[in-house]
Design a protein around this motif. Structure first.
Motif, mmCIF file in Angstrom:
data_model
loop_
_atom_site.group_PDB
_atom_site.id
_atom_site.type_symbol
_atom_site.label_atom_id
_atom_site.label_comp_id
_atom_site.label_asym_id
_atom_site.label_seq_id
_atom_site.Cartn_x
_atom_site.Cartn_y
_atom_site.Cartn_z
ATOM 1 N N ARG A 1 0.833 -1.212 0.000
ATOM 2 C CA ARG A 1 0.000 0.000 0.000
ATOM 3 C C ARG A 1 0.870 1.265 0.000
ATOM 4 N NH1 ARG A 1 -4.288 2.291 4.424
ATOM 5 N NH2 ARG A 1 -5.060 3.931 3.085
ATOM 6 N N GLN A 2 1.911 1.277 0.802
ATOM 7 C CA GLN A 2 2.810 2.424 0.850
ATOM 8 C C GLN A 2 3.505 2.638 -0.490
ATOM 9 O OE1 GLN A 2 4.965 0.975 4.278
ATOM 10 N NE2 GLN A 2 4.273 2.728 5.490
ATOM 11 N N LEU A 3 3.866 1.541 -1.152
ATOM 12 C CA LEU A 3 4.500 1.644 -2.463
ATOM 13 C C LEU A 3 3.534 2.256 -3.476
ATOM 14 C CD1 LEU A 3 6.370 -1.768 -2.535
ATOM 15 C CD2 LEU A 3 7.402 0.494 -2.315
ATOM 16 N N ARG A 4 2.279 1.827 -3.445
ATOM 17 C CA ARG A 4 1.275 2.401 -4.353
ATOM 18 C C ARG A 4 1.060 3.884 -4.058
ATOM 19 N NH1 ARG A 4 -1.502 -2.337 -3.201
ATOM 20 N NH2 ARG A 4 -2.999 -1.188 -1.958
ATOM 21 N N GLU A 5 1.038 4.248 -2.771
ATOM 22 C CA GLU A 5 0.881 5.657 -2.399
ATOM 23 C C GLU A 5 2.063 6.484 -2.898
ATOM 24 O OE1 GLU A 5 0.299 5.658 1.822
ATOM 25 O OE2 GLU A 5 -1.762 4.912 1.656
ATOM 26 N N GLN A 6 3.253 5.905 -2.818
ATOM 27 C CA GLN A 6 4.461 6.578 -3.313
ATOM 28 C C GLN A 6 4.345 6.817 -4.826
ATOM 29 O OE1 GLN A 6 6.906 7.322 -1.124
ATOM 30 N NE2 GLN A 6 8.850 7.318 -2.170
ATOM 31 N N GLU A 7 3.879 5.806 -5.557
ATOM 32 C CA GLU A 7 3.686 5.955 -6.997
ATOM 33 C C GLU A 7 2.658 7.039 -7.299
ATOM 34 O OE1 GLU A 7 2.643 1.939 -7.976
ATOM 35 O OE2 GLU A 7 4.698 1.469 -8.596
ATOM 36 N N TYR A 8 1.598 7.090 -6.502
ATOM 37 C CA TYR A 8 0.567 8.111 -6.679
ATOM 38 C C TYR A 8 1.144 9.505 -6.441
ATOM 39 C CZ TYR A 8 -3.644 10.842 -5.880
ATOM 40 O OH TYR A 8 -4.605 11.816 -5.923
ATOM 41 N N LEU A 9 1.947 9.661 -5.399
ATOM 42 C CA LEU A 9 2.577 10.951 -5.114
ATOM 43 C C LEU A 9 3.481 11.391 -6.259
ATOM 44 C CD1 LEU A 9 3.694 10.938 -1.366
ATOM 45 C CD2 LEU A 9 2.063 12.455 -2.476
ATOM 46 N N ILE A 10 4.242 10.461 -6.789
ATOM 47 C CA ILE A 10 5.129 10.776 -7.908
ATOM 48 C C ILE A 10 4.306 11.284 -9.083
ATOM 49 C CG2 ILE A 10 6.680 9.765 -9.633
ATOM 50 C CD1 ILE A 10 7.699 7.904 -7.330
ATOM 51 N N GLU B 1 13.879 12.211 -5.718
ATOM 52 C CA GLU B 1 14.085 11.559 -4.420
ATOM 53 C C GLU B 1 13.065 10.447 -4.191
ATOM 54 O OE1 GLU B 1 14.403 14.232 -1.102
ATOM 55 O OE2 GLU B 1 15.734 15.559 -2.228
ATOM 56 N N LEU B 2 11.801 10.714 -4.517
ATOM 57 C CA LEU B 2 10.761 9.707 -4.343
ATOM 58 C C LEU B 2 11.001 8.502 -5.249
ATOM 59 C CD1 LEU B 2 7.594 11.991 -4.120
ATOM 60 C CD2 LEU B 2 8.618 10.665 -2.257
ATOM 61 N N GLU B 3 11.425 8.769 -6.483
ATOM 62 C CA GLU B 3 11.718 7.672 -7.408
ATOM 63 C C GLU B 3 12.897 6.834 -6.925
ATOM 64 O OE1 GLU B 3 10.112 9.437 -11.662
ATOM 65 O OE2 GLU B 3 12.232 9.647 -11.164
ATOM 66 N N ALA B 4 13.922 7.482 -6.411
ATOM 67 C CA ALA B 4 15.087 6.750 -5.904
ATOM 68 C C ALA B 4 14.690 5.861 -4.725
ATOM 69 C CB ALA B 4 16.181 7.730 -5.487
ATOM 70 N N GLU B 5 13.858 6.389 -3.846
ATOM 71 C CA GLU B 5 13.393 5.615 -2.702
ATOM 72 C C GLU B 5 12.553 4.420 -3.165
ATOM 73 O OE1 GLU B 5 10.470 6.323 1.101
ATOM 74 O OE2 GLU B 5 11.629 8.027 0.358
ATOM 75 N N LEU B 6 11.713 4.650 -4.155
ATOM 76 C CA LEU B 6 10.873 3.576 -4.676
ATOM 77 C C LEU B 6 11.717 2.501 -5.350
ATOM 78 C CD1 LEU B 6 7.921 2.720 -4.909
ATOM 79 C CD2 LEU B 6 7.793 3.982 -7.046
#
Length: 55
Positions: free
Chosen positions: A4-13, A38-43
């Motif tokens: 779920r957190q990964l999907r939220e990260q993709e949504y934020l990006i 930064e968000l992409e690198a973390e993902l």
């Protein structure tokens, strides 16, 4: 991160990419671009097979 957190990260990006295209202030665009990177690198750390759409 959970799935779920990964999907939220993709949504934020995706949201920040949209904002980056819409803003007219160069500083704001640059800051958004930095945040996106930064968000992409973390993902990618969490999901090495993840590739940013359009890249």
């Amino acid at each position: 991160m959970t799935e779920r957190q990964l999907r939220e990260q993709e949504y934020l990006i995706a949201r920040y990419r949209h904002l980056e295209r819409e803003v007219t202030d160069p500083l704001a665009a640059h800051l958004l671009h930095s945040i996106i990177e930064e968000l992409e690198a973390e993902l990618r750390k969490e999901r090495p097979d993840w590739h940013a759409p359009g890249h």
